[in-house]
Design a protein around this motif. Structure first.
Motif, PDB file in Angstrom:
ATOM      1  N   ASP A 159       0.836  -1.213   0.000  1.00  0.00           N
ATOM      2  CA  ASP A 159       0.000   0.000   0.000  1.00  0.00           C
ATOM      3  C   ASP A 159       0.868   1.259   0.000  1.00  0.00           C
ATOM      4  O   ASP A 159       0.578   2.228  -0.724  1.00  0.00           O
ATOM      5  CB  ASP A 159      -0.933   0.006   1.212  1.00  0.00           C
ATOM      6  N   LYS A 160       1.916   1.265   0.801  1.00  0.00           N
ATOM      7  CA  LYS A 160       2.794   2.439   0.856  1.00  0.00           C
ATOM      8  C   LYS A 160       3.517   2.636  -0.475  1.00  0.00           C
ATOM      9  O   LYS A 160       3.632   3.775  -0.961  1.00  0.00           O
ATOM     10  CB  LYS A 160       3.792   2.304   2.004  1.00  0.00           C
ATOM     11  N   ALA A 161       4.002   1.556  -1.055  1.00  0.00           N
ATOM     12  CA  ALA A 161       4.674   1.659  -2.355  1.00  0.00           C
ATOM     13  C   ALA A 161       3.716   2.190  -3.418  1.00  0.00           C
ATOM     14  O   ALA A 161       4.105   2.998  -4.275  1.00  0.00           O
ATOM     15  CB  ALA A 161       5.232   0.297  -2.767  1.00  0.00           C
ATOM     16  N   ALA A 162       2.460   1.758  -3.347  1.00  0.00           N
ATOM     17  CA  ALA A 162       1.464   2.223  -4.317  1.00  0.00           C
ATOM     18  C   ALA A 162       1.200   3.720  -4.159  1.00  0.00           C
ATOM     19  O   ALA A 162       1.078   4.450  -5.147  1.00  0.00           O
ATOM     20  CB  ALA A 162       0.163   1.437  -4.148  1.00  0.00           C
ATOM     21  N   VAL A 163       1.104   4.206  -2.930  1.00  0.00           N
ATOM     22  CA  VAL A 163       0.872   5.635  -2.695  1.00  0.00           C
ATOM     23  C   VAL A 163       2.066   6.454  -3.183  1.00  0.00           C
ATOM     24  O   VAL A 163       1.896   7.507  -3.819  1.00  0.00           O
ATOM     25  CB  VAL A 163       0.611   5.899  -1.195  1.00  0.00           C
ATOM     26  N   ILE A 164       3.272   5.982  -2.902  1.00  0.00           N
ATOM     27  CA  ILE A 164       4.474   6.690  -3.361  1.00  0.00           C
ATOM     28  C   ILE A 164       4.477   6.802  -4.879  1.00  0.00           C
ATOM     29  O   ILE A 164       4.766   7.859  -5.451  1.00  0.00           O
ATOM     30  CB  ILE A 164       5.743   5.966  -2.849  1.00  0.00           C
ATOM     31  N   GLY A 165       4.117   5.716  -5.552  1.00  0.00           N
ATOM     32  CA  GLY A 165       4.064   5.735  -7.013  1.00  0.00           C
ATOM     33  C   GLY A 165       2.957   6.624  -7.540  1.00  0.00           C
ATOM     34  O   GLY A 165       3.166   7.408  -8.472  1.00  0.00           O
ATOM     35  N   ALA A 166       1.778   6.528  -6.934  1.00  0.00           N
ATOM     36  CA  ALA A 166       0.633   7.300  -7.411  1.00  0.00           C
ATOM     37  C   ALA A 166       0.846   8.801  -7.223  1.00  0.00           C
ATOM     38  O   ALA A 166       0.386   9.604  -8.043  1.00  0.00           O
ATOM     39  CB  ALA A 166      -0.632   6.859  -6.677  1.00  0.00           C
ATOM     40  N   GLN A 167       1.540   9.173  -6.163  1.00  0.00           N
ATOM     41  CA  GLN A 167       1.779  10.592  -5.892  1.00  0.00           C
ATOM     42  C   GLN A 167       3.077  11.081  -6.521  1.00  0.00           C
ATOM     43  O   GLN A 167       3.493  12.218  -6.304  1.00  0.00           O
ATOM     44  CB  GLN A 167       1.772  10.837  -4.383  1.00  0.00           C
TER      45      GLN A 167
END
Length: 305
Positions: A159-167
């Motif tokens: 989830d954290k990796a996904a947020v970093i990528g999305a932002q």
């Protein structure tokens, strides 16, 4: 007939370049003592511990920057008493020009001291990008966490990796230190299989007294069986003396495969010994460079002739 030859890899610049270090807010004098042994531009993480206050954390970040290194202040989600406290910290970092790189971690308290249960909650506030953060580090646990189930750890990491990528932040994962390469490489493969493509900085304990290493290992749930200790280079029955991570690094270099494990760098936990760790790295790197890129060995049957 020329006999076939096999090669034994040694630790090269691919792993030793661009390493990062860790210090506490109280370590500024130690950093000043060690600065001549640390390459300029080295990333230096600054902890967010219970015994440190805002002024100490900010002063440490300023010192890291002033001495020519890249400050990476930690943000401990569960230690933040309020959203206002997070904004105050980020605003002060931005004013000092030290907010571009941060490391966001859940933190040690069993119960949050404010509104943030975990690192993901901080990432989702929108405050990081608002205050000029460009690169976010997050934590990884190859040997698990003593208080968090493995499934929860994997879910949080993805989830954290996904947020970093999305932002559209830059990012990396810094792992807890360990004494055994096997779980580290297994964890790396599992992370890549889950689609986590962020660079990973493998946590490595800097050279330290065996008793001190074991104390930190117990606190963080790091495996320290007799077989693991022997593999790393110390004995559980003889706790006198100091040990370094040379065996660990050689084993990592021999088995690291970028195609399977992705981009990997090193993060050294200094345990207060910044100068000792920096000098050890420099000496180890010089020794590695002095060796041939590969050590050639004739196979047993050829040597017997």
């Amino acid at each position: 007939m020329t006999p076939a030859r096999t090669t034994v890899p040694v630790v090269g610049d691919a792993l030793l370049e661009d390493f990062s270090l860790e210090m506490t807010g109280k370590d500024v004098p130690r950093l000043q003592e060690a600065c001549d042994s640390i390459p300029r531009g080295t990333r230096i993480n600054i902890t967010f511990l219970a015994g440190e206050d805002l002024g100490m954390r900010l002063a440490a970040a300023r010192a890291v920057k002033r001495l020519g290194f890249v400050p990476v202040p930690h943000i401990s989600a569960r230690r933040l008493p309020s959203r206002a406290a997070l904004e105050e910290f980020l605003s002060a970092l931005a004013e000092d020009g030290t907010a571009e790189n941060v490391f966001v971690v859940g933190g040690d308290p069993a119960r949050p001291e404010g509104p943030y249960d975990d690192a993901l909650a901080v990432l989702r506030t929108g405050l990081l990008q608002r205050h000029g953060v460009r690169h976010i580090g997050i934590s990884g646990y190859p040997e698990g966490h003593p208080a968090i189930a493995d499934g929860t750890l994997w879910s949080a990491l993805t989830d954290k990796a996904a947020v970093i990528g999305a932002q559209r932040f830059g990012g990396d994962v810094i792992t807890q230190f360990g004494f055994d390469v096997d779980p580290v490489l297994d964890w790396l493969e599992a992370a890549r299989a889950r689609g986590i493509g962020l660079p990973v900085r493998i946590g490595v304990p800097g050279p330290a007294g065996v008793r001190r290493l074991l104390g930190h290992a117990t606190r963080f749930g790091v495996a320290t069986s007799a077989s693991v200790a022997r593999k790393y280079g110390f004995s559980l029955t003889n706790l006198v003396g100091t040990t370094g991570p040379d065996r660990f690094l050689h084993a990592l270099a021999q088995r690291y495969d970028p195609a399977r494990h992705g981009t990997v760098k090193l993060h050294f936990y200094t345990f207060g010994g910044l100068r000792h760790t920096a000098e050890w790295i420099a000496a180890f790197r010089q020794q590695s460079r002095a060796q041939d890129p590969t050590v050639e060995l004739a196979p047993p049957q050829a040597r017997a002739r």
